[in-house]
Design a protein around this motif. Structure first.
Motif: not given
Length: 274
Positions: A101-109
């Motif tokens: 999960l840490e590999e995905i930046d919140p900007i993508y959600f």
């Protein structure tokens, strides 16, 4: 709406398959304010008007198109769009990768959905949930929602599986396109130490319940306060459309004409009998 959720392995064998249903996990709490005409407090309506013809249009008069250049469009017919929809509507929630999960930046959600199993899928649901929990991974998936292929992740939230749609890379604007971002600046060490001290003093564990929308609360309190003294009622009396008015005028004219004709016939008959 139910979806078939399965994991695609390199050898194309399905190890975990389950029917799941999507439930919106968040809701918009914005307070919607209506616009009224100041003179009579009647709600304002909005009409769809063609700027070229300067007339109101209905849904039947509207087609969908893509503007590929300034004032240049490709018109897409409803049948064409429906065929594309049918081609994709049978696709499932297809888990294709597992990542941290840490590999995905919140900007993508983008948006979060709860996933619930159908009546016979509890065991498969629990198996996937425990697998994600023990592995510490989340699943990267593809799904069709409202005719659009979405990239998503499946993870565990409390005791449930959730699916969060995420943006494709080309949907996230490049930082280079953002204006006025300063280049590297020389920071005075004393100022940096003060800022770091402030961060340390305000550092705590995240508790979402301690935060609230103060504007929402204040606005609702104002609305409740004004209910007793400033409530307005909208009149149900609406002016008749022009075509109805014209029809009534025509009927009245026809009735007057009939009365006059009947009166003349009676007068003429009375003179003959005399």
């Amino acid at each position: 709406m139910y979806f078939l959720m399965h994991i695609t392995l390199p050898n194309s064998q399905v190890r975990i398959a389950n029917l799941v249903k999507l439930h919106a996990a968040t809701e918009n709490k914005d307070i919607k304010l209506r616009q009224l005409h100041k003179e009579c407090n009647t709600p304002i309506s909005y009409k769809k008007v063609c700027e070229g013809c300067n007339k109101e249009v209905t849904e039947e008069d509207i087609v969908k198109a893509y503007e590929y250049a300034k004032n240049k469009f490709v018109v897409l017919g409803p049948e064409e769009l429906e065929n594309l929809k049918k081609e994709n509507e049978d696709k499932a929630v297809e888990i294709i990768d597992f990542v941290q999960l840490e590999e995905i930046d919140p900007i993508y959600f983008e948006k979060t959905y709860f996933l619930s199993p159908d009546t016979t899928g509890a065991k498969a649901y629990a198996l996937l949930r425990q697998t994600l929990q023990q592995s510490g991974k989340i699943g990267v998936a593809k799904i069709i929602i409202r005719s659009k292929e979405q990239l998503a992740v499946v993870r565990v939230y409390q005791d449930a599986l959730v699916m969060e749609t995420i943006h494709y890379p080309d949907e996230v604007r490049a930082v280079a396109d953002v204006p006025n971002i300063p280049s590297a600046e020389t920071v005075i060490q004393k100022e940096l130490d003060t800022a770091l001290m402030l961060v340390e003093q305000l550092t705590t564990e995240f508790d979402p319940t301690k935060y609230s929308d103060e504007y929402h609360t204040a606005l609702m309190e104002l609305i409740e306060e004004k209910k007793g003294s400033s409530t307005v009622s909208v009149s149900d009396k609406r002016p008749l459309p022009d075509n109805v008015t014209d029809l009534m005028s025509a009927l009245q004219a026809s009735l007057d004409k009939t009365k006059k004709s009947t009166f003349r016939k009676r007068t003429s008959k009375a003179k003959k009998n005399a």
